[in-house]
Design an enzyme around this catalytic site. Sequence first.
Site, PDB file in Angstrom:
ATOM      1  N   ASP A  25     -67.480 -41.624 -75.071  1.00  0.00           N
ATOM      2  CA  ASP A  25     -66.370 -40.689 -74.875  1.00  0.00           C
ATOM      3  C   ASP A  25     -65.063 -41.187 -75.489  1.00  0.00           C
ATOM      4  OD1 ASP A  25     -66.146 -42.770 -73.051  1.00  0.00           O
ATOM      5  OD2 ASP A  25     -66.345 -41.530 -71.277  1.00  0.00           O
ATOM      6  N   HIS A  36     -69.389 -39.633 -61.912  1.00  0.00           N
ATOM      7  CA  HIS A  36     -69.375 -39.182 -63.309  1.00  0.00           C
ATOM      8  C   HIS A  36     -69.926 -40.256 -64.239  1.00  0.00           C
ATOM      9  CE1 HIS A  36     -65.080 -40.835 -63.750  1.00  0.00           C
ATOM     10  NE2 HIS A  36     -65.688 -41.342 -64.795  1.00  0.00           N
ATOM     11  N   GLU A  56     -67.959 -34.787 -65.498  1.00  0.00           N
ATOM     12  CA  GLU A  56     -67.448 -34.706 -64.136  1.00  0.00           C
ATOM     13  C   GLU A  56     -68.390 -33.888 -63.257  1.00  0.00           C
ATOM     14  OE1 GLU A  56     -65.125 -36.527 -63.187  1.00  0.00           O
ATOM     15  OE2 GLU A  56     -63.343 -36.492 -64.438  1.00  0.00           O
ATOM     16  N   ASN A 110     -66.778 -40.777 -58.502  1.00  0.00           N
ATOM     17  CA  ASN A 110     -67.327 -39.490 -58.055  1.00  0.00           C
ATOM     18  C   ASN A 110     -68.697 -39.232 -58.687  1.00  0.00           C
ATOM     19  OD1 ASN A 110     -66.634 -38.979 -60.667  1.00  0.00           O
ATOM     20  ND2 ASN A 110     -65.115 -37.393 -60.234  1.00  0.00           N
TER      21      ASN A 110
END
Length: 255
Positions: A67, A138, A143, A136
């Site tokens: 990313d 990800h 996400e 979380n």
Amino acid sequence: MKILYADNYQSMSRKAANILSAQIILKSNSVLGLATGSTPLGIYRQLIDWYQKGDLDFCACHTVNLDEYVGLDPQNPQSYAWFMQSNLFRQINIDPANTHLPDGTQMDEMLECQRYNALIHRLGGVDLQLLGIGRNGHIGFNEPGTAFEKETHCVRLTESTIQANARFFPSLEQVPTRAYTMGMKAIMQARKILLAVSGAAKADILEASLFGPITPQVPASILQLHPDVTVVADQEALAVILHAHPDQIAGNPSC
Ligand code: GLP
């Protein structure tokens, strides 16, 4: 899926680096999928050390990173391109032309995503994908709620990810709100996956990802369906799994 126990961050980093090294030794022209964040730093330090000792040769390797923030150019010290240059690429003998990240300066999202997908296909796919995990669940910047079938796409970062990554920026306002990320589909197409996890803050989400329901609400949960995943995690990150599924952990000192 194999879950390997490590005493602490250093030992986790060394075990994960061993797995990456084996890949490079067995296939010198491997395509390595690489990750950023704090977790892989120790792994990269170990790989640099073994390279300096003459045990590793990166000259034929290719890398594709997961990313990049939209709006940051590679000279920006907060960009993932800069991170990779400073923490790995500049210190090993990899050909810069063989290192790839999404281009954060390309504002045409569709064009950039198509370019990156085509590049991964042209390289023949990823041999070994290194992953970290967000608090979380990800992966990359996929996400919670991201469709599993996505390839490279542009995402709007959640508030929790922006907060978590703010530590790398001078102020919260300077954290970009969008990023390009390889999608879960592309990640799942890697031949092997290595998930590195450290610290108590990841213990709950690691258990939910590896043993909970497979759902886009926990992006890492889809890894349960991949045929060749190795998780290397330290004692703190394994706290919940050590309690709930102790027999699932290789190298568990209490076994
Ligand atoms: C960022 C990266 C992820 C990384 C995550 C966790 O959001 N895009 O690839 O896994 O942070 O980072 P850390 O290892 O610092 O906890």
